[in-house]
Design a protein around this motif. Structure first.
Motif, PDB file in Angstrom:
ATOM      1  N   THR A 231       0.891  -1.304   0.005  1.00  0.00           N
ATOM      2  CA  THR A 231      -0.050   0.138  -0.023  1.00  0.00           C
ATOM      3  C   THR A 231       0.838   1.391   0.113  1.00  0.00           C
ATOM      4  OG1 THR A 231      -1.679  -1.157   1.308  1.00  0.00           O
ATOM      5  CG2 THR A 231      -1.813   1.038   1.153  1.00  0.00           C
ATOM      6  N   LEU A 232       1.966   1.264   0.856  1.00  0.00           N
ATOM      7  CA  LEU A 232       2.827   2.431   0.880  1.00  0.00           C
ATOM      8  C   LEU A 232       3.477   2.632  -0.291  1.00  0.00           C
ATOM      9  CD1 LEU A 232       4.013   4.771   2.691  1.00  0.00           C
ATOM     10  CD2 LEU A 232       5.605   2.990   3.564  1.00  0.00           C
ATOM     11  N   ALA A 233       3.963   1.545  -0.779  1.00  0.00           N
ATOM     12  CA  ALA A 233       4.980   1.677  -1.999  1.00  0.00           C
ATOM     13  C   ALA A 233       4.089   2.117  -3.332  1.00  0.00           C
ATOM     14  CB  ALA A 233       5.655   0.158  -2.286  1.00  0.00           C
ATOM     15  N   THR A 299      -5.363  -3.336  -3.253  1.00  0.00           N
ATOM     16  CA  THR A 299      -6.638  -2.747  -2.980  1.00  0.00           C
ATOM     17  C   THR A 299      -6.816  -1.474  -1.822  1.00  0.00           C
ATOM     18  OG1 THR A 299      -7.584  -4.811  -3.771  1.00  0.00           O
ATOM     19  CG2 THR A 299      -8.915  -3.368  -2.338  1.00  0.00           C
ATOM     20  N   LEU A 300      -6.072  -1.550  -1.056  1.00  0.00           N
ATOM     21  CA  LEU A 300      -6.027  -0.457   0.059  1.00  0.00           C
ATOM     22  C   LEU A 300      -5.329   0.597  -0.638  1.00  0.00           C
ATOM     23  CD1 LEU A 300      -5.194  -2.667   3.096  1.00  0.00           C
ATOM     24  CD2 LEU A 300      -7.174  -1.660   2.631  1.00  0.00           C
ATOM     25  N   ALA A 301      -4.521   0.550  -1.489  1.00  0.00           N
ATOM     26  CA  ALA A 301      -3.797   1.688  -2.045  1.00  0.00           C
ATOM     27  C   ALA A 301      -4.993   2.548  -2.844  1.00  0.00           C
ATOM     28  CB  ALA A 301      -2.791   1.360  -3.043  1.00  0.00           C
ATOM     29  N   LEU A 302      -5.747   1.915  -3.471  1.00  0.00           N
ATOM     30  CA  LEU A 302      -6.936   2.504  -3.909  1.00  0.00           C
ATOM     31  C   LEU A 302      -7.472   3.605  -3.228  1.00  0.00           C
ATOM     32  CD1 LEU A 302      -8.055   0.008  -6.731  1.00  0.00           C
ATOM     33  CD2 LEU A 302      -6.535   1.879  -7.115  1.00  0.00           C
ATOM     34  N   MET A 358      -2.533   5.374   6.151  1.00  0.00           N
ATOM     35  CA  MET A 358      -1.998   4.095   6.499  1.00  0.00           C
ATOM     36  C   MET A 358      -2.644   3.441   7.754  1.00  0.00           C
ATOM     37  SD  MET A 358      -0.083   3.247   3.790  1.00  0.00           S
ATOM     38  CE  MET A 358       0.987   1.522   4.568  1.00  0.00           C
ATOM     39  N   ALA A 359      -2.770   4.235   8.576  1.00  0.00           N
ATOM     40  CA  ALA A 359      -3.576   3.627   9.934  1.00  0.00           C
ATOM     41  C   ALA A 359      -5.142   3.324   9.523  1.00  0.00           C
ATOM     42  CB  ALA A 359      -3.576   4.918  11.079  1.00  0.00           C
ATOM     43  N   GLN A 360      -5.712   4.198   8.596  1.00  0.00           N
ATOM     44  CA  GLN A 360      -6.896   3.871   8.364  1.00  0.00           C
ATOM     45  C   GLN A 360      -6.875   2.401   7.608  1.00  0.00           C
ATOM     46  OE1 GLN A 360      -8.650   6.665   5.563  1.00  0.00           O
ATOM     47  NE2 GLN A 360     -10.408   5.462   5.392  1.00  0.00           N
ATOM     48  N   ALA A 361      -5.802   2.088   6.618  1.00  0.00           N
ATOM     49  CA  ALA A 361      -5.896   1.008   5.896  1.00  0.00           C
ATOM     50  C   ALA A 361      -5.535  -0.203   6.716  1.00  0.00           C
ATOM     51  CB  ALA A 361      -4.730   1.172   4.727  1.00  0.00           C
ATOM     52  N   LEU A 362      -4.822  -0.069   7.701  1.00  0.00           N
ATOM     53  CA  LEU A 362      -4.602  -1.012   8.744  1.00  0.00           C
ATOM     54  C   LEU A 362      -5.879  -1.466   9.341  1.00  0.00           C
ATOM     55  CD1 LEU A 362      -2.463  -2.959  10.229  1.00  0.00           C
ATOM     56  CD2 LEU A 362      -2.195  -0.799  11.906  1.00  0.00           C
ATOM     57  N   GLY A 363      -6.795  -0.761   9.644  1.00  0.00           N
ATOM     58  CA  GLY A 363      -7.996  -1.209  10.372  1.00  0.00           C
ATOM     59  C   GLY A 363      -9.145  -1.709   9.454  1.00  0.00           C
ATOM     60  N   GLU A 364      -8.795  -1.748   8.233  1.00  0.00           N
ATOM     61  CA  GLU A 364      -9.922  -1.825   7.400  1.00  0.00           C
ATOM     62  C   GLU A 364     -10.140  -3.561   7.209  1.00  0.00           C
ATOM     63  OE1 GLU A 364     -12.284  -0.412   5.670  1.00  0.00           O
ATOM     64  OE2 GLU A 364     -11.833   1.570   6.188  1.00  0.00           O
ATOM     65  N   ALA A 388      -2.492 -15.088   2.707  1.00  0.00           N
ATOM     66  CA  ALA A 388      -2.372 -14.494   4.126  1.00  0.00           C
ATOM     67  C   ALA A 388      -3.785 -13.889   4.471  1.00  0.00           C
ATOM     68  CB  ALA A 388      -1.271 -13.365   3.910  1.00  0.00           C
ATOM     69  N   THR A 389      -3.722 -13.476   5.931  1.00  0.00           N
ATOM     70  CA  THR A 389      -4.892 -12.598   6.362  1.00  0.00           C
ATOM     71  C   THR A 389      -4.155 -11.501   6.924  1.00  0.00           C
ATOM     72  OG1 THR A 389      -6.869 -12.796   7.698  1.00  0.00           O
ATOM     73  CG2 THR A 389      -4.765 -13.879   8.385  1.00  0.00           C
ATOM     74  N   VAL A 390      -5.189 -10.596   7.364  1.00  0.00           N
ATOM     75  CA  VAL A 390      -4.794  -9.290   8.273  1.00  0.00           C
ATOM     76  C   VAL A 390      -5.266  -9.540   9.558  1.00  0.00           C
ATOM     77  CG1 VAL A 390      -3.884  -8.121   6.242  1.00  0.00           C
ATOM     78  CG2 VAL A 390      -6.341  -8.204   7.295  1.00  0.00           C
ATOM     79  N   LEU A 391      -4.678  -8.459  10.535  1.00  0.00           N
ATOM     80  CA  LEU A 391      -5.244  -8.753  11.783  1.00  0.00           C
ATOM     81  C   LEU A 391      -6.669  -8.233  12.065  1.00  0.00           C
ATOM     82  CD1 LEU A 391      -3.935  -9.053  14.572  1.00  0.00           C
ATOM     83  CD2 LEU A 391      -3.157  -6.755  14.874  1.00  0.00           C
ATOM     84  N   PRO A 392      -7.249  -7.294  11.314  1.00  0.00           N
ATOM     85  CA  PRO A 392      -8.684  -6.935  11.569  1.00  0.00           C
ATOM     86  C   PRO A 392      -9.463  -8.048  11.231  1.00  0.00           C
ATOM     87  CG  PRO A 392      -7.515  -5.277  10.637  1.00  0.00           C
ATOM     88  CD  PRO A 392      -6.515  -6.261  10.692  1.00  0.00           C
TER      89      PRO A 392
END
Length: 438
Positions: A231-233, A299-302, A358-364, A388-392
């Motif tokens: 996302t950041l890149a 997707t989160l970059a969009l 990025m913090a918003q993307a982390l919690g999505e 993979a999966t993510v923390l939320p």
């Protein structure tokens, strides 16, 4: 004696003084001061209520998470069978496969039966409820792999307790699914010093599992990290250069006005819409791997791009025009003015907007559900293209499970997520203050 010309002024001054000290004016001033005090009191009450609700939320999560970071183990004397290796040499691939395939749970049950002298079918079923379904097998397998000399010998090992036994050890007064016979056995373990509850480091190192004793957030944390890297890149350079072009180089016409309106509108679009876009474009059109961090990151970059662009433009607007005029007056080109003078001055605001995005993307969660990152992932991902999966999403999956241990782990996962979010926002504040001071 005052002259005639002085008397009207004196009467005007006296009349004004009398008007300001009249009962009607005194009442008006008191009402004004009262309204000011009520307004301040209302603001203080609102701030106090918000603080109390925040403390209630954080306290509730912390109270539920207090047991999620700990695991109970039982110490047993286990007889390691001599036929575990099946003739394989320690260190060979066949040895590892033989150790992995051995029925270690039955070995742990035999140790329990030997300790309590239980032979009936009912007692055996009750003993199975004392140790973890998969945790005991994992612990025995790891012990034999680390020390092959245990084969054919007796060893004293710590084995993870089952979910009901773990809950009983953490809160003796809580109602559990244990029978009186099982509680008596656990009390005998505790009396002999063979029961302990310790910090569960495995919780931060492993992936998801059907066994609460083995479930951890390590895979989800790594998946979130890889996803945010993508996302950041993608979002940061595109967002920064888009903001620079629109603010510094783009002509003011209907096309740029149309682009600006749509960027502002995209910032208010529900996040699940970006998930549908990622599903259609990245998975169905380009055939990218499902549940992979690279797809989640794109997707989160969009979703994050509008936030970075808007904050970047606001930071560029805040740079005084005198800096631009001075650089142009010294002969710098428009590109040199932007890259050497305007962009460094606007970078604190851009970094702040980027980190908040990025913090918003982390919690999505919603966009990632649409691209399959809700899959049950046991292994920790090692690349951007592995499932993979993510923390939320991990927290969302645990919240639906009925076991009490998963409820505690859900609260523990929320605590970790909140720590990451607070850390990212604190980093944004630090960077802004640091660069602004410089």
């Amino acid at each position: 004696m005052a002259s005639a010309s002085d008397r009207p002024a004196s009467r005007h001054r006296d009349g004004g003084r009398a008007q300001w000290h009249s009962p009607a004016m005194t009442r008006r001033i008191r009402r004004r001061y009262l309204g000011d005090r009520l307004f301040r009191a209302a603001g203080l009450a609102a701030l106090t209520a918000a603080g109390l609700f925040l403390l209630l939320l954080v306290g509730n999560i912390a109270w539920q998470a207090r047991t999620g970071f700990f695991q109970t183990e039982l110490r047993l004397e286990v007889a390691i069978p001599a036929d575990v290796a099946a003739g394989e040499t320690p260190g060979s691939p066949g040895f590892g496969a033989a150790v992995d395939a051995y029925p270690w749970r039955s070995v742990a049950l035999s140790a329990l039966r030997e300790r309590f002298g239980a032979d009936s079918r009912g007692d055996l079923a009750s003993l199975r409820g004392l140790i973890s379904r998969g945790g005991a097998a994992v612990a025995l397998r790891a012990a034999v792999r680390d020390d092959p000399t245990l084969i054919g010998r007796r060893a004293t090992l710590w084995l993870p307790a089952s979910e009901p036994a773990d809950q009983w050890a953490k809160d003796r007064d809580a109602a559990t699914a244990l029978s009186e016979r099982q509680v008596g056995w656990l009390e005998s373990f505790a009396a002999a010093g063979d029961l302990k509850t310790h910090f569960n480091g495995r919780f931060f190192a492993t992936g998801n599992s059907r066994d609460p004793a083995l479930a951890g957030i390590g895979g989800a944390v790594i998946g979130s990290f890889l996803t945010l890297l993508v996302t950041l890149a993608v979002a940061f350079p595109i967002g920064v250069f888009t903001a620079i072009y629109l603010e510094e180089f783009a002509p003011q016409n209907r096309i740029t006005d149309f682009i600006e309106v749509n960027i502002n509108n995209l910032a208010a679009v529900p996040s699940i819409v970006f998930g549908l876009l990622g599903l259609q474009v990245f998975l169905n059109t380009f055939g990218m791997p499902r549940s992979a961090p690279v797809v989640g990151g794109l997707t989160l970059a969009l979703m994050t791009l509008p936030t970075i662009i808007i904050s970047g433009r606001a930071a560029l607007k805040a740079v005084p025009n005198s800096i631009r005029d001075a650089a142009l007056g010294l002969g710098a080109s428009r590109t040199q003015v932007v890259l050497h003078h305007v962009l460094p001055a606007a970078m604190p605001g851009m970094l702040t907007g980027t980190i908040i995005g990025m913090a918003q993307a982390l919690g999505e969660t919603a966009p990632l559900l649409m691209i399959g990152m809700v899959a049950f992932i046991v292994e920790v991902p090692a690349s951007f293209t592995e499932a993979a999966t993510v923390l939320p999403v991990q927290i969302y999956m645990w919240a639906e499970l009925p076991e009490a241990a998963y409820r505690a782990k859900t609260a523990a996962g929320i605590s970790v997520l909140l720590i990451f979010l607070i850390s990212m926002n604190a980093l944004a504040v630090y960077l802004r203050n640091r660069f602004e001071t410089k």
